[in-house]
Design a protein around this motif. Structure first.
Motif, PDB file in Angstrom:
ATOM      1  N   THR A 118       0.851  -1.193   0.000  1.00 15.86           N
ATOM      2  CA  THR A 118       0.000   0.000   0.000  1.00 15.86           C
ATOM      3  C   THR A 118       0.884   1.239   0.000  1.00 15.86           C
ATOM      4  N   ILE A 119       0.312   2.333  -0.491  1.00 17.53           N
ATOM      5  CA  ILE A 119       1.027   3.603  -0.550  1.00 17.53           C
ATOM      6  C   ILE A 119       0.943   4.289   0.810  1.00 17.53           C
ATOM      7  N   ILE A 120       2.086   4.653   1.320  1.00 19.90           N
ATOM      8  CA  ILE A 120       2.131   5.384   2.589  1.00 19.90           C
ATOM      9  C   ILE A 120       1.779   6.843   2.300  1.00 19.90           C
ATOM     10  N   PRO A 121       0.670   7.359   2.831  1.00 15.94           N
ATOM     11  CA  PRO A 121       0.257   8.731   2.478  1.00 15.94           C
ATOM     12  C   PRO A 121       1.146   9.776   3.128  1.00 15.94           C
ATOM     13  N   LEU A 122       1.160  10.934   2.503  1.00 16.71           N
ATOM     14  CA  LEU A 122       1.885  12.064   3.068  1.00 16.71           C
ATOM     15  C   LEU A 122       1.105  12.637   4.258  1.00 16.71           C
ATOM     16  N   PRO A 123       1.785  13.224   5.220  1.00 18.25           N
ATOM     17  CA  PRO A 123       1.068  13.811   6.363  1.00 18.25           C
ATOM     18  C   PRO A 123       0.162  14.956   5.917  1.00 18.25           C
ATOM     19  N   THR A 124      -1.063  14.943   6.402  1.00 13.24           N
ATOM     20  CA  THR A 124      -2.043  15.961   6.036  1.00 13.24           C
ATOM     21  C   THR A 124      -2.527  16.689   7.283  1.00 13.24           C
ATOM     22  N   GLN A 125      -3.061  17.868   7.065  1.00  6.15           N
ATOM     23  CA  GLN A 125      -3.600  18.686   8.148  1.00  6.15           C
ATOM     24  C   GLN A 125      -4.961  19.203   7.713  1.00  6.15           C
ATOM     25  N   PRO A 126      -5.981  19.123   8.554  1.00  4.80           N
ATOM     26  CA  PRO A 126      -7.311  19.616   8.160  1.00  4.80           C
ATOM     27  C   PRO A 126      -7.286  21.118   7.895  1.00  4.80           C
ATOM     28  N   LEU A 127      -7.678  21.495   6.693  1.00  6.16           N
ATOM     29  CA  LEU A 127      -7.708  22.899   6.290  1.00  6.16           C
ATOM     30  C   LEU A 127      -9.105  23.264   5.828  1.00  6.16           C
ATOM     31  N   ARG A 128      -9.511  24.458   6.135  1.00  7.99           N
ATOM     32  CA  ARG A 128     -10.818  24.925   5.698  1.00  7.99           C
ATOM     33  C   ARG A 128     -10.792  25.318   4.224  1.00  7.99           C
ATOM     34  N   LYS A 129     -11.936  25.197   3.583  1.00 13.17           N
ATOM     35  CA  LYS A 129     -12.068  25.526   2.162  1.00 13.17           C
ATOM     36  C   LYS A 129     -12.466  26.990   2.031  1.00 13.17           C
ATOM     37  N   ILE A 130     -11.665  27.751   1.286  1.00 12.96           N
ATOM     38  CA  ILE A 130     -11.935  29.170   1.084  1.00 12.96           C
ATOM     39  C   ILE A 130     -12.834  29.326  -0.136  1.00 12.96           C
ATOM     40  N   GLY A 131     -14.004  29.910   0.063  1.00  7.29           N
ATOM     41  CA  GLY A 131     -14.956  30.125  -1.025  1.00  7.29           C
ATOM     42  C   GLY A 131     -14.880  31.550  -1.558  1.00  7.29           C
ATOM     43  N   ARG A 132     -15.837  31.877  -2.392  1.00  3.26           N
ATOM     44  CA  ARG A 132     -15.862  33.225  -2.973  1.00  3.26           C
ATOM     45  C   ARG A 132     -16.432  34.222  -1.965  1.00  3.26           C
ATOM     46  N   THR A 133     -16.125  35.482  -2.166  1.00  2.51           N
ATOM     47  CA  THR A 133     -16.606  36.537  -1.285  1.00  2.51           C
ATOM     48  C   THR A 133     -18.100  36.760  -1.498  1.00  2.51           C
ATOM     49  N   GLY A 134     -18.829  36.972  -0.389  1.00  5.57           N
ATOM     50  CA  GLY A 134     -20.262  37.242  -0.470  1.00  5.57           C
ATOM     51  C   GLY A 134     -21.093  36.045  -0.859  1.00  5.57           C
ATOM     52  N   ARG A 135     -20.669  34.850  -0.516  1.00  7.95           N
ATOM     53  CA  ARG A 135     -21.437  33.667  -0.900  1.00  7.95           C
ATOM     54  C   ARG A 135     -22.659  33.504   0.005  1.00  7.95           C
ATOM     55  N   SER A 136     -23.529  32.608  -0.387  1.00  9.01           N
ATOM     56  CA  SER A 136     -24.779  32.384   0.331  1.00  9.01           C
ATOM     57  C   SER A 136     -24.774  31.002   0.969  1.00  9.01           C
ATOM     58  N   ALA A 137     -25.750  30.791   1.855  1.00  7.55           N
ATOM     59  CA  ALA A 137     -25.878  29.509   2.542  1.00  7.55           C
ATOM     60  C   ALA A 137     -27.321  29.312   2.967  1.00  7.55           C
ATOM     61  N   HIS A 138     -27.740  28.046   3.049  1.00  2.00           N
ATOM     62  CA  HIS A 138     -29.056  27.655   3.549  1.00  2.00           C
ATOM     63  C   HIS A 138     -28.850  26.858   4.831  1.00  2.00           C
ATOM     64  N   VAL A 139     -29.437  27.352   5.912  1.00  3.39           N
ATOM     65  CA  VAL A 139     -29.353  26.692   7.214  1.00  3.39           C
ATOM     66  C   VAL A 139     -30.704  26.054   7.505  1.00  3.39           C
ATOM     67  N   ILE A 140     -30.716  24.729   7.653  1.00  4.52           N
ATOM     68  CA  ILE A 140     -31.955  23.978   7.877  1.00  4.52           C
ATOM     69  C   ILE A 140     -32.024  23.609   9.360  1.00  4.52           C
ATOM     70  N   PHE A 141     -33.095  24.087  10.045  1.00  3.37           N
ATOM     71  CA  PHE A 141     -33.312  23.777  11.457  1.00  3.37           C
ATOM     72  C   PHE A 141     -34.238  22.571  11.599  1.00  3.37           C
ATOM     73  N   LEU A 142     -34.281  22.027  12.820  1.00  3.08           N
ATOM     74  CA  LEU A 142     -35.160  20.882  13.080  1.00  3.08           C
ATOM     75  C   LEU A 142     -36.613  21.295  13.224  1.00  3.08           C
ATOM     76  N   ASP A 143     -36.886  22.520  13.673  1.00  5.89           N
ATOM     77  CA  ASP A 143     -38.274  22.980  13.851  1.00  5.89           C
ATOM     78  C   ASP A 143     -38.374  24.433  13.435  1.00  5.89           C
ATOM     79  N   SER A 144     -39.615  24.884  13.245  1.00  8.81           N
ATOM     80  CA  SER A 144     -39.864  26.261  12.796  1.00  8.81           C
ATOM     81  C   SER A 144     -39.593  27.284  13.886  1.00  8.81           C
ATOM     82  N   SER A 145     -39.748  26.905  15.172  1.00  6.50           N
ATOM     83  CA  SER A 145     -39.495  27.861  16.254  1.00  6.50           C
ATOM     84  C   SER A 145     -38.033  28.279  16.287  1.00  6.50           C
TER      85      SER A 145
END
Length: 317
Positions: free
Chosen positions: A126-153
């Motif tokens: 098997t291929i021994i992987p290179l060491p990795t570090q969790p990095l956040r993904k940089i998106g475009r400026t002014g992007r949008s998002a949808h947040v879904i809640f469990l209830d309407s309240s």
């Protein structure tokens, strides 16, 4: 100057990064008339956000709206067509994987029997992987998002205007700001020991795959290769005119002329041939011998001329 609580139907939500930096999110209730979007974005529980920070993550938004209620899901830059394509592709991949798994099970049944007979089993590298570090993904400026809640309240509490800016949550697992780019720089330049182990394991896996391909190759000795149209593969590959697979083929030119495979008999070693004129002394000796040969011929011709003069037969004109 007072801050407006509502702009064009969007509620203004202030966010505090530090004591001197304030960012504003604009939110409203999501409403869509498309049936495809309703399946993914339920009405009455989905919050639509605009001007989301480019480095924001799903976990940070979940923590930011934690005071309002439980967040079920966060979708960035939602697109109905892309989501449907991803869903259909995933379904197709699942179907193909199920078919491949069933076919592999049928093929592996006789192979498993053979493996049981073998005492030792080959270890697959098997291929021994290179060491990795969790990095956040940089998106475009002014992007949008949808947040879904469990209830309407929870959605109603999230839209309530806040008098004071709320602090933006931070995650130690995924660095932000300058720390993000420092971590990215380090991840792109792993230690030499890790690179060496990765390269060695990659070459080992490559050689293992090549060996497996040679074992499964159809070009084997004693087996003729026949294509779909019924033609046998013929190549100039053997001394006696055998094909790669072992059928009828074209003989070598030496065998066609003399009937012999080689000019020397079996067991006879090939004589080493020394290249002429390779060394300087060889070229000098060659020139000296040519001059001596010319001088010898000139003396012979001179003696013939003297002999003709003595016999009075020499008539040059």
């Amino acid at each position: 100057m007072s801050r407006p609580s509502n702009i064009s139907g969007f509620s203004v939500i202030p966010v505090s990064y530090n004591s001197s930096t304030i960012h504003y999110l604009y939110a409203r209730v999501h409403a869509s008339g498309k049936s495809d979007a309703r399946k993914i974005l339920p009405e009455g529980r989905t919050l639509f956000l605009v001007n989301v920070p480019p480095d924001a993550t799903e976990r940070e938004l979940v923590l930011f709206f934690k005071h309002s209620g439980t967040v079920e899901k966060v979708l960035f830059d939602f697109n109905v067509k892309e989501i449907n394509n991803d869903v259909s592709d995933s379904e197709d991949d699942e179907d193909e994987s199920m078919v491949d798994a069933a076919a592999n099970d049928e093929d592996e049944q006789p192979a498993r029997k053979k493996q049981r007979k073998q005492k030792t089993k080959d270890e697959v590298p098997t291929i021994i992987p290179l060491p990795t570090q969790p990095l956040r993904k940089i998106g475009r400026t002014g992007r949008s998002a949808h947040v879904i809640f469990l209830d309407s309240s929870s959605l109603e509490r999230a839209l309530a205007s806040a008098s004071k800016p709320r602090a933006w949550p931070t995650s130690s697992e995924e660095p932000s700001g300058l720390s993000h780019y420092q971590a990215l720089y380090s991840s792109l330049r792993p230690p030499l020991d890790s690179v060496r182990a990765y390269a060695d394991s990659f070459l080992e896996v490559h050689e293992y795959n090549l060996a497996k391909q040679r074992q499964k190759s159809k070009y084997r000795k004693g087996e003729a290769i026949v294509d779909e149209d019924g033609f046998t593969l013929v190549t100039r590959g053997g001394a006696y005119g055998q094909t790669l697979g072992g059928g009828v083929g074209v003989a070598s030119k030496r065998f066609q002329r003399s009937g012999q495979t080689t000019s020397r008999s079996r067991g006879q070693k090939k004589e080493k041939k020394e290249k002429a004129g390779f060394y300087a002394f060889q070229r000098a000796e060659k020139q000296r011998s040519e001059l001596m040969e010319l001088k010898r011929k000139w003396e012979e011709d001179k003696a013939k001329v003297e002999q003709l003069k003595a016999s009075r037969r020499f008539k040059p004109y």
